[in-house]
Design an enzyme around this catalytic site. Structure first.
Site, mmCIF file in Angstrom:
data_model
loop_
_atom_site.group_PDB
_atom_site.id
_atom_site.type_symbol
_atom_site.label_atom_id
_atom_site.label_comp_id
_atom_site.label_asym_id
_atom_site.label_seq_id
_atom_site.Cartn_x
_atom_site.Cartn_y
_atom_site.Cartn_z
ATOM 1 C CD GLU A 184 -3.150 0.880 2.044
ATOM 2 O OE1 GLU A 184 -3.407 -0.268 2.443
ATOM 3 O OE2 GLU A 184 -3.886 1.856 2.279
ATOM 4 N NE ARG A 185 -2.277 5.227 -0.190
ATOM 5 C CZ ARG A 185 -3.246 5.570 -1.047
ATOM 6 N NH1 ARG A 185 -3.006 5.712 -2.322
ATOM 7 N NH2 ARG A 185 -4.472 5.741 -0.604
ATOM 8 C CG ASN A 227 -5.236 -0.372 6.026
ATOM 9 O OD1 ASN A 227 -5.720 0.160 7.020
ATOM 10 N ND2 ASN A 227 -4.970 0.310 4.927
ATOM 11 C CD GLU A 308 -7.514 5.758 5.960
ATOM 12 O OE1 GLU A 308 -7.413 6.783 5.292
ATOM 13 O OE2 GLU A 308 -6.646 4.870 5.968
ATOM 14 N NE ARG A 341 -0.540 4.146 11.775
ATOM 15 C CZ ARG A 341 -1.216 4.473 10.689
ATOM 16 N NH1 ARG A 341 -2.430 4.002 10.471
ATOM 17 N NH2 ARG A 341 -0.709 5.297 9.797
ATOM 18 C CE LYS A 377 -0.972 8.625 8.982
ATOM 19 N NZ LYS A 377 -1.777 8.525 7.746
ATOM 20 C CG ASP A 382 -2.898 10.861 5.233
ATOM 21 O OD1 ASP A 382 -1.932 10.379 5.848
ATOM 22 O OD2 ASP A 382 -3.594 10.214 4.429
ATOM 23 C CD GLU A 404 2.282 6.545 10.960
ATOM 24 O OE1 GLU A 404 1.779 6.078 12.013
ATOM 25 O OE2 GLU A 404 1.759 6.399 9.840
ATOM 26 C CD GLU A 410 -0.768 8.192 0.814
ATOM 27 O OE1 GLU A 410 -0.226 7.824 1.875
ATOM 28 O OE2 GLU A 410 -2.003 8.236 0.661
HETATM 29 C C1 GCV Z 1 -2.345 2.379 5.323
HETATM 30 C C2 GCV Z 1 -3.558 7.369 4.273
HETATM 31 C C3 GCV Z 1 -3.200 6.460 3.142
HETATM 32 C C4 GCV Z 1 -3.658 5.043 3.410
HETATM 33 C C5 GCV Z 1 -3.045 4.599 4.736
HETATM 34 C C6 GCV Z 1 -3.517 5.551 5.828
HETATM 35 C C7 GCV Z 1 -2.931 5.223 7.193
HETATM 36 O O1 GCV Z 1 -4.944 7.564 4.316
HETATM 37 O O2 GCV Z 1 -3.757 6.949 1.955
HETATM 38 O O3 GCV Z 1 -3.225 4.228 2.352
HETATM 39 O O4 GCV Z 1 -3.399 3.274 5.041
HETATM 40 O O5 GCV Z 1 -3.117 6.848 5.489
HETATM 41 O O6 GCV Z 1 -1.966 5.874 7.547
HETATM 42 O O7 GCV Z 1 -3.427 4.348 7.861
#
Ligand code: GCV
Length: 714
Positions: A184-185, A227, A308, A341, A377, A382, A404, A410
């Site tokens: 992912e990313r 995820n 999410e 997180r 973060k 984001d 983080e 991304e």
């Molecule tokens: C792993 C953003 C990204 C998602 C990521 C999420 C996160 O939304 O687009 O791909 O998911 O951050 O940090 O959990």
């Protein structure tokens, strides 16, 4: 016969070429020969080396000294096993060497901690020696890499006296790697972990990965996506993880896993994952015991909960603290930790997404177990090209917060852009939270010194994949490198790290160092300028986040661009001052006032915090609309300049790497133009003002840019 000879010659030539060519695989560990004058100088200072100790970690240090020194000094440098000679390097723990044990070093090492090291010139029995010592073998290895870095970057080896220990305890990569090999990313190929072939087949990359991390002080890694797939905790996968953990161990790299909060239901057969139900507690305790029986050095869990669509304690009316503490209790007997997180989402669209994390967490301050870190973060939205620091930093004094950062780009051009991220990281670390008065920087929050927290951490979302050069764009390596160096010491400057990386990776030629340093240091501001100047944010293409998308308006409101820029005929920007969402009120008074007042709010964050009229007079004297035009155009010009500067280095950089970067830059120029033209034409619909004459008019229509086929840019 003649043809055969020709084929043979061609074969020999091509193997030779491919051996000489740099394909980026060696990262910053090339160990290239230093200049002739340095070779002479170093050959006088280093005649051989002695290592003390038998562990695998010490054997790695030995191999690095042997290969690194021989290669950089252009002459074989051997291990000495008996009598100490003049100008020997000794590497080892104090306890493991008679020569060292009797020295005054014991006192000096008291401040080195578990992982720190001392590199020191000293006289022993009338002989000049260089000592690399520590309280642990991993400290010796870290010191060895530092010493080799000094040789490669041309540091004088006189009167050495360097004591260094990490400011942050858990220095960790977060891989968003899925079990099916996708990332992912991820923009550098497939996952490094070949789950299908593990545990039976071991790839050389696994050790090379651990070595790269050790060389920059990274001591932990989360192997799988936040995820998380619950299968990760099944015995089948734990056995695969154990193989990696064993390979990583001598490099000081601890393995952690992301876990899905609903695992007791998904793989445990329970009807609930409610953290206050005893059977759920029991399940986690047993699962953790099983994990440690298979992976004795296991580090702990990373959890994305109630965010999410991921399940979490709130599904059962419980708090983040209830969820985190349950896992912490299961891990505590084994010394494991939980990284929970703070990147959370409400299921309902909020008035301002920037406020959610603090709203959910601040009231839980003081309720988390001692082995819980809250992972925050750098900014509240984001990983945007520029965000003000997250208001949680400084707002939860009783809870250790870890940082983080996102190393994978991304929102920053992915693997197309040359974007050196250290200035972004530093901007956040150096921000003043004023939590305990002036000087309460984010760095002090996360290194624990502000509130005396002992458990501290910094995470970086990894940009690695199985591309030959690891990171897709060669300069992506600099961001991985920089993350490690900053996690060890957040005080190092962007320029210092850039210079080191250039010398280790590209060349020590003065012109190369000066030119590339300049390119790197300007690169992030270029990206901000042509993507999201003046505090604009989250206006990238829908869901893939590549290229412009200020027009994105469909789907969940806080995933659209119009939610964030709020452009209308009156102006543009998100009002987060007290007249708007009052997100500014989440900061301490000094910071809140600074951001909330249009007069003091820095230009960089203007549209983050305010909805501003198009003809607003900026500090520069220009109107907001003119200023936007200036930034977008500066961004494009900056990328063009970067490319022309790079071209001057032809012949001074390995040809393969030179071409690779040139090609990426050509794409980046197109990308920057696409961004600029799209955004100016899109926002012009609202400003109703002309593009100032001194700037180029976009050659195509907005419709063209909205439909632009950008696949070849990626
Ligand atoms: C792993 C953003 C990204 C998602 C990521 C999420 C996160 O939304 O687009 O791909 O998911 O951050 O940090 O959990």
């Amino acid at each position: 016969m003649k043809t055969r000879i020709l084929i043979l010659i061609f074969f020999l030539l091509s193997t030779r070429l491919s051996v000489n060519a740099m394909d980026g695989y060696n990262l910053w560990l090339n160990y290239t020969k230093v200049s002739e004058s340095l070779q002479k100088e170093y050959q006088k200072k280093i005649t051989g080396f002695m290592v003390c100790g038998e562990s695998q970690t010490i054997k790695i240090a030995e191999k690095e000294l042997q290969n690194g020194l021989s290669s950089m000094l252009g002459t074989p440098i051997h291990r000495i096993s008996d009598q100490l000679k003049e100008n020997t390097i000794i590497a080892g723990k104090l306890q493991s060497s008679e020569e060292l044990r009797n020295s005054t070093l014991i006192n000096e090492l008291k401040n080195a901690g578990e992982e720190g090291y001392l590199i020191k010139s000293l006289k022993y029995n009338n002989k000049d020696l260089i000592v690399i010592t520590a309280n642990s073998d991993i400290g010796v290895l870290y010191g060895t890499y530092q010493f080799l870095r000094m040789v490669q970057t041309g540091v004088e080896l006189n009167h050495l006296d360097i004591l260094s220990s990490p400011k942050i305890k858990v220095r960790i990569l977060n891989h968003w790697d899925n079990l099916n090999g996708s990332i992912e990313r991820g923009y550098a190929g497939q996952s490094l972990w070949n789950w299908n072939d593990l545990p039976g087949k071991i790839e050389q990359r696994y050790a090379d990965y651990a070595r790269a991390n050790a060389s920059i002080g990274i001591n932990s890694t989360v192997l799988n996506n936040v995820n998380a797939n619950p299968q990760m905790l099944t015995p089948e996968y734990l056995k695969k993880v154990a193989v990696l953990a064993n390979i990583f161990k001598p490099y000081g790299l601890k393995v952690y896993l992301s876990v899905k909060f609903s695992s007791p239901v998904n793989i445990g057969g329970l009807g609930t994952a409610d953290p206050l139900v005893p059977a759920v507690h029991e399940w986690w305790k047993k699962k953790v015991a099983e994990v440690y029986s298979i992976i004795p050095d296991f580090g702990g869990f990373l959890v994305k909960a109630n965010s999410e669509g991921q399940p979490g304690p709130q599904n059962y009316g419980r708090t983040h603290a209830d969820g985190a503490n349950m896992l912490a209790d299961a891990l505590q007997p084994f010394g494991g930790i939980v990284m929970w997180r703070a990147f959370v989402y409400d299921n309902n669209v909020p008035d301002d997404r920037a406020k959610q994390a603090l709203n959910e967490f601040q009231l839980l301050d003081g309720q988390f177990r001692e082995n819980v870190l809250i992972q925050v973060k750098n900014g509240a939205i984001d990983f945007q090209p520029r965000e003000p620091f997250h208001p949680m930093f400084g707002a939860m004094p009783k809870t250790p917060l870890m940082m983080e950062f996102q190393i994978t780009q991304e929102y920053l051009g992915q693997s197309t852009d040359l974007c050196y991220l250290t200035p972004l990281f530093k901007e956040c670390l150096e921000s003043d939270t004023y939590a305990k008065g002036k000087g309460s920087t984010v760095a002090k929050v996360i290194d624990g010194t502000l509130e005396n927290h002992r458990l501290t951490g910094m995470a970086g979302v990894a940009n690695t994949g199985n591309d030959r050069n690891w990171t897709g764009h060669l300069f992506g390596q600099a961001n991985w490198y920089s993350f490690g160096r900053l996690a060890w010491n957040p005080g190092i400057s962007s320029g210092e790290i850039a210079e080191e990386w250039i010398k280790l990776t590209l060349s020590s030629d003065q012109v190369v160092v000066k030119t590339v340093r300049e390119i790197m240091l300007n690169s992030r501001e270029n990206s901000v300028n042509y993507m999201t100047p003046l505090g604009l944010h989250h206006i990238m293409g829908n869901s893939h986040h590549f290229g412009p998308g200020p027009w994105v308006s469909r789907g969940r409101a806080d995933w659209t661009a119009i939610y964030y820029h709020k452009a209308d005929s009156a102006g543009i920007g998100f009002d987060r001052s007290p007249t708007g969402s009052n997100a500014t009120g989440q900061y301490s008074k000094q910071v809140a006032d600074h951001f909330a007042d249009l007069k003091s709010c820095p230009d960089e964050y203007l549209l983050w915090f305010h909805h501003v009229p198009w003809n607003f007079k900026m500090r520069s004297g220009k109107t907001l609309w003119e200023e936007m035009n200036q930034h977008y155009s500066d961004g494009v010009a900056g990328v063009g300049k970067m490319k022309s500067e790079w071209q001057t280095l032809k012949g001074k950089i390995d040809p393969e790497e030179f071409e690779h970067v040139t090609m990426k830059m050509e794409k980046q120029i197109k990308l920057a133009n696409w961004w600029r033209n799209s955004c100016l034409l899109y926002f012009q619909q609202f400003s109703k003002m002309p593009i100032p004459a001194k700037f180029e008019t976009p050659s195509e229509s907005l419709d063209y840019y909205m439909k632009y086929d950008f696949k070849d840019l990626k």
